[in-house]
Design an enzyme around this catalytic site. Structure first.
Site, PDB file in Angstrom:
ATOM      1  N   ASP A  38      83.913  78.703 153.809  1.00 53.20           N
ATOM      2  CA  ASP A  38      84.578  79.971 153.508  1.00 53.20           C
ATOM      3  C   ASP A  38      84.084  80.505 152.172  1.00 53.20           C
ATOM      4  O   ASP A  38      83.690  81.678 152.056  1.00 53.20           O
ATOM      5  CB  ASP A  38      86.100  79.752 153.458  1.00 53.20           C
ATOM      6  CG  ASP A  38      86.841  81.021 153.080  1.00 53.20           C
ATOM      7  OD1 ASP A  38      86.529  82.075 153.664  1.00 53.20           O
ATOM      8  OD2 ASP A  38      87.724  80.961 152.207  1.00 53.20           O
ATOM      9  N   ASP A  62      81.017  83.803 151.313  1.00 54.27           N
ATOM     10  CA  ASP A  62      81.259  85.015 150.504  1.00 54.27           C
ATOM     11  C   ASP A  62      80.186  85.110 149.419  1.00 54.27           C
ATOM     12  O   ASP A  62      79.647  86.183 149.145  1.00 54.27           O
ATOM     13  CB  ASP A  62      82.647  84.967 149.831  1.00 54.27           C
ATOM     14  CG  ASP A  62      83.718  85.700 150.629  1.00 54.27           C
ATOM     15  OD1 ASP A  62      83.641  85.679 151.869  1.00 54.27           O
ATOM     16  OD2 ASP A  62      84.631  86.286 150.018  1.00 54.27           O
ATOM     17  N   LYS A 112      81.202  67.097 149.228  1.00 59.25           N
ATOM     18  CA  LYS A 112      81.581  66.687 147.862  1.00 59.25           C
ATOM     19  C   LYS A 112      81.812  65.184 147.919  1.00 59.25           C
ATOM     20  O   LYS A 112      82.913  64.681 147.642  1.00 59.25           O
ATOM     21  CB  LYS A 112      82.837  67.467 147.423  1.00 59.25           C
ATOM     22  CG  LYS A 112      83.235  67.257 145.963  1.00 59.25           C
ATOM     23  CD  LYS A 112      82.286  67.895 144.965  1.00 59.25           C
ATOM     24  CE  LYS A 112      82.706  67.573 143.534  1.00 59.25           C
ATOM     25  NZ  LYS A 112      81.713  68.066 142.543  1.00 59.25           N
ATOM     26  N   ASP A 115      78.923  71.917 144.684  1.00 61.63           N
ATOM     27  CA  ASP A 115      78.738  72.664 143.429  1.00 61.63           C
ATOM     28  C   ASP A 115      77.264  72.995 143.203  1.00 61.63           C
ATOM     29  O   ASP A 115      76.908  74.112 142.829  1.00 61.63           O
ATOM     30  CB  ASP A 115      79.365  71.918 142.235  1.00 61.63           C
ATOM     31  CG  ASP A 115      79.005  70.448 142.176  1.00 61.63           C
ATOM     32  OD1 ASP A 115      78.361  69.948 143.115  1.00 61.63           O
ATOM     33  OD2 ASP A 115      79.363  69.788 141.179  1.00 61.63           O
TER      34      ASP A 115
HETATM   35  C1  IPM Z   1      87.228  84.257 156.646  1.00 62.33           C
HETATM   36  C2  IPM Z   1      88.531  84.654 155.995  1.00 62.33           C
HETATM   37  C3  IPM Z   1      89.651  83.814 156.582  1.00 62.33           C
HETATM   38  C4  IPM Z   1      89.333  82.355 156.307  1.00 62.33           C
HETATM   39  C5  IPM Z   1      91.073  84.168 156.090  1.00 62.33           C
HETATM   40  C6  IPM Z   1      91.399  85.622 156.332  1.00 62.33           C
HETATM   41  C7  IPM Z   1      92.118  83.277 156.666  1.00 62.33           C
HETATM   42  O1  IPM Z   1      88.435  84.518 154.609  1.00 62.33           O
HETATM   43  O2  IPM Z   1      87.126  84.367 157.884  1.00 62.33           O
HETATM   44  O3  IPM Z   1      86.301  83.855 155.942  1.00 62.33           O
HETATM   45  O4  IPM Z   1      89.625  81.845 155.204  1.00 62.33           O
HETATM   46  O5  IPM Z   1      88.795  81.690 157.199  1.00 62.33           O
HETATM   47 MG    MG Z   2      86.476  84.048 153.913  1.00 59.73          MG
END
Ligand code: IPM
Ligand code: MG
Length: 355
Positions: free
Chosen positions: A243, A247, A186, A219
């Site tokens: 992180d 996801d 960013k 973004d």
């Molecule tokens: C991940 C998880 C962890 C992180 C948490 C549980 C602390 O979300 O491994 O992605 O944020 O690294």
């Molecule tokens: Mg995570």
């Protein structure tokens, strides 16, 4: 070969998915004639309950003495009250830091049989094969924190050596793949990102001229990941962006429950965990997806034990289990959903009948 693996089942669905992973790992080791010492240790919320801290000294010691660490998941509502003094997550951050595993590899592949399991259109997904390299031991996760009645702060710090080493880890990986690296930051707002971009640019030009580098703002990356995921090969980014984006990227594969990860430092020792959390909402019901953990075991075999053949056999067994219809609710679609145990059974069967 002989190897020692520290096993941290953790909380929520952690113990459920780890149990299946261990059954398959034992079977695989047996058929290849390897002797594995698997030591289960308290960690996370379970360790807070048992000994008052999420990363007991004995657990850390065993992890440091092991060839690899296999982790399920940690956390849950029981320990996550906003004013809680000890949290399971502190144990995880402490373990990553103590093991020095600064490079978190999160590969995302789309299994053809699961194209329909994703909420994204199949023609966008076909052929997706990318790897995130998330910086894991620096940035805002580890900066100083303050909390007062009317304000709070989290400091984000990155040093030049931290950026250099993660850039090199990602570039080496890209070299063994399609030689494309996307660095995500960013830099239009954050000073740490401007340093990141500068250092990354310098390392790549000097040491990896054969790898194509592009920079992308975080973004825009969040958008392009879904718009044209096939174009990405290796993506490198700082701790929190990684992180969040991983996801998001898990939806390309169809479920958070499918994604494995390897956290690596300078030596062969690594920490292996699925990227999903402890999923308290489904814990204890025997329906969690164990494939992310099984694929993490494959990464463990490849990176820490130097057993690429065994890793491949396990990956192929997981693939065949999925093709054979062993699908937990998160990836079952309209078909019949199986249990965690049945998914593990299907992998065991596939291991017994090599492709
Ligand atoms: C991940 C998880 C962890 C992180 C948490 C549980 C602390 O979300 O491994 O992605 O944020 O690294
Ligand atoms: Mg995570």
């Amino acid at each position: 070969m002989r190897a020692r693996i520290a096993v941290l089942p953790g909380d929520g669905i952690g113990p459920e998915v780890v149990a299946e992973a261990l059954r398959c790992l034992r079977a695989l080791a047996g058929s290849f004639g390897h002797t594995l010492e698997l030591e289960e240790l308290p960690f996370g919320g379970a360790a807070i309950d048992a000994c008052g801290e999420p990363l007991p000294a004995g657990t850390l010691e065993a992890c440091l003495a092991a060839d690899a660490v296999l982790l399920g998941a940690i956390g849950g509502p029981r320990w996550s009250h906003p004013s809680a003094k000890v949290r399971p997550e502190q144990g995880l951050l402490g373990l990553r830091k103590a093991l020095g595993v600064y490079a978190n590899l999160r590969p995302v592949r789309v299994h053809p049989a699961l194209l329909e399991a994703s909420t994204i259109k199949p023609d966008v997904l076909t052929g997706v094969d990318l790897v995130f390299v998330r910086e894991l031991t620096g940035g805002i996760y580890f900066g100083a924190k303050t909390r007062e009645a009317a304000s709070a702060s989290d400091l984000c710090v990155y040093s030049v050596p931290e950026i250099e080493r993660i850039t090199r880890a990602a570039a080496r990986l890209a070299r063994g793949r399609r030689r494309r690296l996307t660095s995500i930051d960013k830099s239009n707002v954050l000073e740490t990102s401007r340093l990141w971009r500068e250092v990354c640019e310098r390392v790549m030009r000097a040491e990896f001229p054969d790898v194509t580098l592009e920079h992308m703002l975080v973004d825009a990356a969040a958008m392009h990941l879904i718009r044209r995921p096939r174009d990405f090969d290796v993506l490198v980014t700082e701790n929190m962006f990684g992180d969040i984006l991983t996801d998001e990227a898990s939806m390309l594969a169809g479920s958070l429950g499918l994604l494995p990860s390897a956290s690596l430092g300078e030596g062969a020792r690594g920490l292996y965990e699925p990227i999903h959390g402890s999923a308290p909402d489904i814990a204890g019901r025997g329906i969690a997806n164990p494939y992310g953990t099984l694929l993490s075991v494959a990464m463990l075999l490849r990176h820490s034990l130097a057993l690429p053949r065994e890793a491949q056999v396990l990956e192929s067994a997981v693939s065949r289990a999925i093709e054979g219809g062993a699908r937990t609710p998160d990836i079952a679609g309209p078909g019949r959903a199986c249990t965690t145990r049945e998914a593990g059974e299907a992998v065991l069967e596939a291991l017994a009948a090599p492709a």
